[in-house]
Design a protein around this motif. Structure first.
Motif, mmCIF file in Angstrom:
data_model
loop_
_atom_site.group_PDB
_atom_site.id
_atom_site.type_symbol
_atom_site.label_atom_id
_atom_site.label_comp_id
_atom_site.label_asym_id
_atom_site.label_seq_id
_atom_site.Cartn_x
_atom_site.Cartn_y
_atom_site.Cartn_z
ATOM 1 N N GLY A 1 11.305 -62.836 -5.526
ATOM 2 C CA GLY A 1 9.966 -62.291 -5.653
ATOM 3 C C GLY A 1 9.305 -62.794 -6.923
ATOM 4 O O GLY A 1 9.937 -63.441 -7.764
ATOM 5 N N ASP A 2 8.021 -62.461 -7.093
ATOM 6 C CA ASP A 2 7.288 -62.963 -8.255
ATOM 7 C C ASP A 2 7.748 -62.314 -9.551
ATOM 8 O O ASP A 2 7.785 -62.967 -10.599
ATOM 9 N N GLY A 3 8.132 -61.044 -9.518
ATOM 10 C CA GLY A 3 8.647 -60.411 -10.722
ATOM 11 C C GLY A 3 9.956 -61.010 -11.178
ATOM 12 O O GLY A 3 10.284 -61.015 -12.362
ATOM 13 N N ASP A 4 10.712 -61.546 -10.248
ATOM 14 C CA ASP A 4 11.991 -62.186 -10.554
ATOM 15 C C ASP A 4 11.783 -63.638 -10.965
ATOM 16 O O ASP A 4 12.162 -64.067 -12.048
ATOM 17 N N LEU A 5 11.112 -64.408 -10.124
ATOM 18 C CA LEU A 5 10.980 -65.851 -10.332
ATOM 19 C C LEU A 5 10.034 -66.190 -11.470
ATOM 20 O O LEU A 5 10.282 -67.119 -12.248
ATOM 21 N N ALA A 6 8.931 -65.463 -11.595
ATOM 22 C CA ALA A 6 7.873 -65.827 -12.537
ATOM 23 C C ALA A 6 7.886 -64.990 -13.807
ATOM 24 O O ALA A 6 6.964 -65.096 -14.615
ATOM 25 N N ALA A 7 8.914 -64.162 -14.000
ATOM 26 C CA ALA A 7 8.988 -63.350 -15.218
ATOM 27 C C ALA A 7 10.341 -63.569 -15.882
ATOM 28 O O ALA A 7 10.527 -64.510 -16.638
ATOM 29 N N ILE A 8 11.317 -62.754 -15.548
ATOM 30 C CA ILE A 8 12.620 -62.863 -16.192
ATOM 31 C C ILE A 8 13.336 -64.169 -15.826
ATOM 32 O O ILE A 8 14.179 -64.661 -16.566
ATOM 33 N N GLY A 9 12.958 -64.754 -14.691
ATOM 34 C CA GLY A 9 13.612 -65.981 -14.253
ATOM 35 C C GLY A 9 12.800 -67.249 -14.454
ATOM 36 O O GLY A 9 13.153 -68.297 -13.893
ATOM 37 N N THR A 10 11.756 -67.195 -15.258
ATOM 38 C CA THR A 10 10.906 -68.372 -15.429
ATOM 39 C C THR A 10 11.684 -69.581 -15.929
ATOM 40 O O THR A 10 11.535 -70.693 -15.417
ATOM 41 N N ALA A 11 12.523 -69.392 -16.930
ATOM 42 C CA ALA A 11 13.272 -70.514 -17.506
ATOM 43 C C ALA A 11 14.203 -71.142 -16.478
ATOM 44 O O ALA A 11 14.253 -72.369 -16.323
ATOM 45 N N GLU A 12 14.958 -70.298 -15.761
ATOM 46 C CA GLU A 12 15.881 -70.834 -14.753
ATOM 47 C C GLU A 12 15.140 -71.593 -13.669
ATOM 48 O O GLU A 12 15.577 -72.655 -13.222
ATOM 49 N N THR A 13 14.010 -71.048 -13.250
ATOM 50 C CA THR A 13 13.227 -71.684 -12.195
ATOM 51 C C THR A 13 12.710 -73.045 -12.638
ATOM 52 O O THR A 13 12.877 -74.053 -11.939
ATOM 53 N N ILE A 14 12.082 -73.081 -13.791
ATOM 54 C CA ILE A 14 11.478 -74.329 -14.270
ATOM 55 C C ILE A 14 12.530 -75.400 -14.521
ATOM 56 O O ILE A 14 12.364 -76.562 -14.130
ATOM 57 N N HIS A 15 13.638 -75.032 -15.136
ATOM 58 C CA HIS A 15 14.630 -76.048 -15.475
ATOM 59 C C HIS A 15 15.411 -76.538 -14.255
ATOM 60 O O HIS A 15 15.762 -77.723 -14.180
ATOM 61 N N ALA A 16 15.658 -75.659 -13.279
ATOM 62 C CA ALA A 16 16.301 -76.112 -12.041
ATOM 63 C C ALA A 16 15.394 -77.098 -11.322
ATOM 64 O O ALA A 16 15.848 -78.144 -10.834
ATOM 65 N N ALA A 17 14.105 -76.771 -11.262
ATOM 66 C CA ALA A 17 13.153 -77.662 -10.600
ATOM 67 C C ALA A 17 12.976 -78.957 -11.385
ATOM 68 O O ALA A 17 12.838 -80.036 -10.798
ATOM 69 N N ASN A 18 12.986 -78.861 -12.704
ATOM 70 C CA ASN A 18 12.815 -80.064 -13.524
ATOM 71 C C ASN A 18 14.013 -81.001 -13.395
ATOM 72 O O ASN A 18 13.866 -82.230 -13.494
ATOM 73 N N ARG A 19 15.194 -80.419 -13.164
ATOM 74 C CA ARG A 19 16.385 -81.258 -12.940
ATOM 75 C C ARG A 19 16.373 -81.870 -11.546
ATOM 76 O O ARG A 19 17.142 -82.780 -11.260
#
Length: 254
Positions: free
Chosen positions: A102-120
């Motif tokens: 969800g957005d509270g998960d992906l775009a808040a507490i999980g922003t770093a994990e999301t961005i870096h996984a996608a960047n890799r």
């Protein structure tokens, strides 16, 4: 088969996807999660990936997704699903690995994990359900909450001067070299559902082909959190969410 045979009532019965079990769903009436679950189940079955798919579900309304889809699941800490998915895919490159967030998960507490996984460019699919609110915990303001949109923690509406701007996280992900597909869909109409399923399949195909990270955002409703009927929530979403989060492909690398 003749046309008259095709339109007989016995040939028009809708069948539930075989990967969805008999457990009653806990989602609120009108919630988009159930439809999205159905589409994921259909795509996995259509691609013959029943025994190869691993879903990663963190904290949020969909934390119990494992109760409904008969595939392998791993539970992740809040926001950490892309990190877990990265490890699972690297250790099992032949598997189809996706997160459901969800957005509270992906775009808040999980922003770093999301961005870096996608960047890799991890070869995973990120399914992102954006209803602009923290639905599970009482309807608080989320990073994606619209300007002026009231929530439990901003009852007079999101104030840009106080709370900052809504976060268009998919737009950010589309700028990364590691993403091959970033698309924004919805499931409020039959036409939208068909488009969404097509893009989900494209995302799954990308992951299996090793093309990088695919992100499928679903602009969704939260009838309970928004304090609306399902019908009014859909109309509000179309009138307010779609202009700020327009549907369509943000990135699609063939």
């Amino acid at each position: 088969m003749e046309l008259n045979d095709i339109i007989k009532p016995e040939n028009l019965v809708y069948e539930k996807p075989r990967l969805m079990n008999e457990n009653p769903m806990h989602y609120c009436p009108g919630c988009s999660h159930g439809v999205i679950h159905k589409l994921i189940a259909e795509v996995i079955a259509d691609m013959g990936l029943e025994d190869k798919t691993i879903g990663i579900s963190p904290v949020g309304c969909a934390v119990f997704a494992y109760n409904y889809l008969d595939i392998d699941w791993i539970e992740a800490a809040h926001g950490r699903a892309p990190a877990i998915a990265s490890a699972v895919k690297r250790l099992n490159p032949e598997k189809m690995v996706f997160t459901y967030q969800g957005d509270g998960d992906l775009a808040a507490i999980g922003t770093a994990e999301t961005i870096h996984a996608a960047n890799r460019g991890e070869n995973i699919v990120i399914v992102f359900v954006n209803n602009a609110i923290y639905g599970m915990t009482g309807g608080q303001m989320a990073p994606t909450t619209l300007e002026g949109m009231p929530t439990a923690t901003c009852p007079y509406g999101r104030n840009i001067a106080l709370n900052g701007y809504p976060l268009k996280i998919s737009d950010l992900l589309a700028q990364l070299e590691g993403t091959c597909l970033v698309t924004r869909q919805s499931v409020q109409t039959a036409v939208a559902v068909r488009k969404a399923k097509k893009m989900l399949r494209k995302a799954f195909e990308n992951a299996m082909a090793g093309k990088g990270t695919s992100v499928v955002e679903f602009v969704s409703t939260c009838s309970s959190g928004w304090k609306m009927t399902p019908e009014k929530a859909n109309k509000w979403m179309e009138a307010n969410m779609f202009p700020f989060y327009p549907l369509g492909d943000l990135k699609n690398v063939e």
